[in-house]
Design a protein around this motif. Sequence first.
Motif, PDB file in Angstrom:
ATOM      1  N   ILE A   5       0.956  -1.174   0.021  1.00  0.00           N
ATOM      2  CA  ILE A   5      -0.137   0.006   0.180  1.00  0.00           C
ATOM      3  C   ILE A   5       0.789   1.026   0.032  1.00  0.00           C
ATOM      4  O   ILE A   5       0.318   2.345  -0.572  1.00  0.00           O
ATOM      5  N   SER A   6       2.056   1.227   0.594  1.00  0.00           N
ATOM      6  CA  SER A   6       2.975   2.411   0.536  1.00  0.00           C
ATOM      7  C   SER A   6       3.468   2.618  -0.942  1.00  0.00           C
ATOM      8  O   SER A   6       2.975   1.890  -1.885  1.00  0.00           O
ATOM      9  N   VAL A   7       4.009   3.727  -1.030  1.00  0.00           N
ATOM     10  CA  VAL A   7       4.686   4.378  -2.149  1.00  0.00           C
ATOM     11  C   VAL A   7       5.823   4.042  -2.511  1.00  0.00           C
ATOM     12  O   VAL A   7       6.490   4.416  -3.674  1.00  0.00           O
ATOM     13  N   LYS A   8       6.388   3.148  -1.679  1.00  0.00           N
ATOM     14  CA  LYS A   8       7.767   2.661  -2.137  1.00  0.00           C
ATOM     15  C   LYS A   8       7.994   1.753  -3.265  1.00  0.00           C
ATOM     16  O   LYS A   8       6.713   1.235  -3.561  1.00  0.00           O
ATOM     17  N   SER A   9       8.943   1.626  -3.998  1.00  0.00           N
ATOM     18  CA  SER A   9       9.059   0.769  -5.344  1.00  0.00           C
ATOM     19  C   SER A   9       9.041  -0.685  -4.711  1.00  0.00           C
ATOM     20  O   SER A   9       9.131  -1.014  -3.437  1.00  0.00           O
ATOM     21  N   VAL A  10       8.574  -1.417  -5.814  1.00  0.00           N
ATOM     22  CA  VAL A  10       8.450  -2.977  -5.502  1.00  0.00           C
ATOM     23  C   VAL A  10       9.710  -3.608  -4.987  1.00  0.00           C
ATOM     24  O   VAL A  10      10.030  -4.667  -4.148  1.00  0.00           O
ATOM     25  N   THR A  11      10.957  -2.905  -5.599  1.00  0.00           N
ATOM     26  CA  THR A  11      12.135  -3.520  -5.332  1.00  0.00           C
ATOM     27  C   THR A  11      12.566  -3.267  -3.912  1.00  0.00           C
ATOM     28  O   THR A  11      12.956  -3.986  -3.166  1.00  0.00           O
ATOM     29  N   ALA A  12      12.121  -2.016  -3.361  1.00  0.00           N
ATOM     30  CA  ALA A  12      12.381  -1.512  -1.886  1.00  0.00           C
ATOM     31  C   ALA A  12      11.533  -2.513  -1.125  1.00  0.00           C
ATOM     32  O   ALA A  12      12.111  -2.762  -0.072  1.00  0.00           O
ATOM     33  N   ILE A  13      10.367  -2.636  -1.316  1.00  0.00           N
ATOM     34  CA  ILE A  13       9.472  -3.495  -0.539  1.00  0.00           C
ATOM     35  C   ILE A  13      10.114  -4.957  -0.517  1.00  0.00           C
ATOM     36  O   ILE A  13      10.274  -5.684   0.682  1.00  0.00           O
ATOM     37  N   ALA A  14      10.546  -5.526  -1.604  1.00  0.00           N
ATOM     38  CA  ALA A  14      10.979  -6.687  -1.679  1.00  0.00           C
ATOM     39  C   ALA A  14      12.268  -7.114  -0.725  1.00  0.00           C
ATOM     40  O   ALA A  14      12.048  -7.886   0.041  1.00  0.00           O
ATOM     41  N   TYR A  15      13.328  -6.048  -0.745  1.00  0.00           N
ATOM     42  CA  TYR A  15      14.460  -6.079  -0.068  1.00  0.00           C
ATOM     43  C   TYR A  15      14.180  -6.063   1.444  1.00  0.00           C
ATOM     44  O   TYR A  15      14.568  -6.386   2.304  1.00  0.00           O
ATOM     45  N   ARG A  16      13.212  -4.876   1.866  1.00  0.00           N
ATOM     46  CA  ARG A  16      12.771  -4.759   3.144  1.00  0.00           C
ATOM     47  C   ARG A  16      11.959  -5.927   3.837  1.00  0.00           C
ATOM     48  O   ARG A  16      12.255  -5.917   5.061  1.00  0.00           O
ATOM     49  N   THR A  17      11.319  -6.670   3.109  1.00  0.00           N
ATOM     50  CA  THR A  17      10.685  -7.844   3.451  1.00  0.00           C
ATOM     51  C   THR A  17      11.521  -9.023   3.369  1.00  0.00           C
ATOM     52  O   THR A  17      10.922 -10.349   3.732  1.00  0.00           O
ATOM     53  N   GLY A  18      12.618  -9.050   3.196  1.00  0.00           N
ATOM     54  CA  GLY A  18      13.910  -9.965   3.281  1.00  0.00           C
ATOM     55  C   GLY A  18      13.895 -10.960   2.201  1.00  0.00           C
ATOM     56  O   GLY A  18      14.601 -11.866   1.826  1.00  0.00           O
ATOM     57  N   PHE A  19      13.328 -10.451   0.858  1.00  0.00           N
ATOM     58  CA  PHE A  19      13.674 -11.068  -0.446  1.00  0.00           C
ATOM     59  C   PHE A  19      14.859 -10.617  -1.051  1.00  0.00           C
ATOM     60  O   PHE A  19      15.394  -9.422  -0.794  1.00  0.00           O
ATOM     61  N   SER A  20      15.606 -11.567  -1.760  1.00  0.00           N
ATOM     62  CA  SER A  20      16.893 -11.097  -2.156  1.00  0.00           C
ATOM     63  C   SER A  20      16.815 -10.502  -3.525  1.00  0.00           C
ATOM     64  O   SER A  20      17.793  -9.871  -4.343  1.00  0.00           O
ATOM     65  N   SER A  21      15.300 -10.548  -4.294  1.00  0.00           N
ATOM     66  CA  SER A  21      15.400  -9.814  -5.339  1.00  0.00           C
ATOM     67  C   SER A  21      13.908  -9.625  -5.616  1.00  0.00           C
ATOM     68  O   SER A  21      13.046 -10.226  -5.160  1.00  0.00           O
ATOM     69  N   ALA A  22      13.704  -8.430  -6.444  1.00  0.00           N
ATOM     70  CA  ALA A  22      12.203  -8.046  -6.814  1.00  0.00           C
ATOM     71  C   ALA A  22      11.589  -9.226  -7.590  1.00  0.00           C
ATOM     72  O   ALA A  22      10.317  -9.495  -7.260  1.00  0.00           O
ATOM     73  N   SER A  23      12.213  -9.957  -8.485  1.00  0.00           N
ATOM     74  CA  SER A  23      11.550 -10.661  -9.428  1.00  0.00           C
ATOM     75  C   SER A  23      10.990 -11.964  -8.468  1.00  0.00           C
ATOM     76  O   SER A  23       9.869 -12.593  -8.589  1.00  0.00           O
TER      77      SER A  23
END
Length: 57
Positions: A5-23
């Motif tokens: 829901i935030s305005v952050k990029s998907v990449t930023a969300i991915a890294y913030r939630t512990g994923f090593s890549s956006a894909s």
Amino acid sequence: MYAIISVKSVTAIAYRTGFSSASHFISIFRSSMHMTPLAYRKSLDRVAVEEMAGNNE
């Protein structure tokens, strides 16, 4: 789903939630939610617009 829901990029969300890549994040999100993060954001935007329109009647 707070992060999407935030305005952050998907990449930023991915890294913030512990994923090593956006894909990888997008792949897991799609399999869980049956839509991409972008489609999810658009659906939330549509609902918000519809709710705002309903409040003005």
